[in-house]
Write an enzyme that holds these catalytic residues in place. Structure first.
Site: not given
Length: 305
Positions: A106-107, A109, A173
């Site tokens: 996933t990306e 952060c 999530d």
């Protein structure tokens, strides 16, 4: 196809401990976060030249729990279908059958989750908190207006992530999310007790439970205190929530506009506003994603004594 590592001396590069089947993504040994279900590692997309998150779930932990395994795959399926700047994006997914591990990329952060970020940066203006809140609502609006409707069901500050350098907030999530379709009703009790709406305990609820959880997120962001931290067990939290008793943290909120806004989010389901309604609330007047007015009110909105 494996992506070659061009122009670098292997002795000077950080080693990958694992590479995906295509050779595109490499996982480092640095753990970004972990929970009861999965571990998240720092990783690198060699094709795009960007850092990503490598999520890893050991399926043998749930070999006899078909519901849990289905929930994990549900998160992946959900993520693959979602495209919104305030929702964590999924890039790739595969199963390592030899080790019985589900992997998905996933990306990432850059500043981690909002709970830890807020603890690290204690002096934050009302304006900044409103901007973060507005972005969470935009993510919720996207989920709730999605066809079919999606309820997150476990929204809390540890499931919201931030790119602190640009103040961008994203919901992640989605492992407990429920696709509820046109009925907008779900009947399974899941979530984090401090953030669970009273009707969730009755196992008869709509997407408005996410608005209640969002209200608790705002309360935590403002006070730096977990809701119902005065309770030392889940039973006591349940009793207070079902009786409509607010967390003691509400007493720390000194700004009347902030307190009123939180109360709107925690209202009974029949009068609780939707994400779309809240985005139109006067609370957000003058706040926009690209608002860089440095002269906004910077008064502190809570008592940190």
């Amino acid at each position: 196809m494996k992506v070659p590592n061009i122009g670098a001396d292997d002795g000077d590069t950080e080693p990958f401990v694992e590479v995906d089947p295509t050779g595109r993504y490499g996982r480092y040994n640095e753990l970004l976060g972990s929970g009861s279900v999965k571990k998240v590692y720092r990783a690198f997309d060699q094709e795009e030249g960007i850092e990503v998150a490598w999520n890893q779930v050991k399926l043998q932990k749930f070999c006899d729990d078909k519901v849990m395994i289905e929930r994990l795959y549900s998160e992946v399926r959900l993520l693959r279908s979602l495209r919104n700047k305030n929702i964590i994006e999924l890039y790739s997914v595969w199963q390592d059958k030899e080790r019985n591990i589900l992997n998905f990329i996933t990306e990432v952060c850059t500043s981690g989750n909002l709970r830890e970020y807020r603890k690290k940066h204690k002096h934050v203006s009302i304006k900044a908190l409103k901007k973060w809140s507005r972005q969470i609502l935009k993510g919720l609006e996207y989920l709730h207006n999605h066809d079919p409707c999606i309820i997150h069901r476990d929204l809390n500050c540890s499931n919201v992530f931030i790119n602190g350098n640009i103040g961008q907030v994203k919901i992640g999530d989605l492992g407990l999310a429920a696709i509820v379709g046109k009925s907008h009703c779900a009947r399974t009790m899941v979530g984090t007790p401090e953030f669970m709406a009273p009707e969730l305990y009755d196992e008869d609820y709509t997407e408005l439970i996410d608005i209640y959880s969002f209200g608790m997120c705002v309360l935590e962001m403002v006070t730096l205190e977990l809701p119902y931290s005065e309770c030392d067990n889940v039973a006591k939290i349940y009793k207070k929530v079902t009786m409509g008793i607010r967390p003691q943290a509400m007493n720390k909120v000194k700004d009347p506009d902030v307190k009123t806004f939180i109360e709107k989010c925690l209202a009974q389901p029949r009068v609780r506003p939707s994400a779309s309604d809240l985005l139109k609330d006067p609370f957000f007047d003058g706040i926009s994603d690209d608002d860089d007015d440095e002269n906004a009110d910077s008064n502190c909105c809570c008592d940190h004594r």
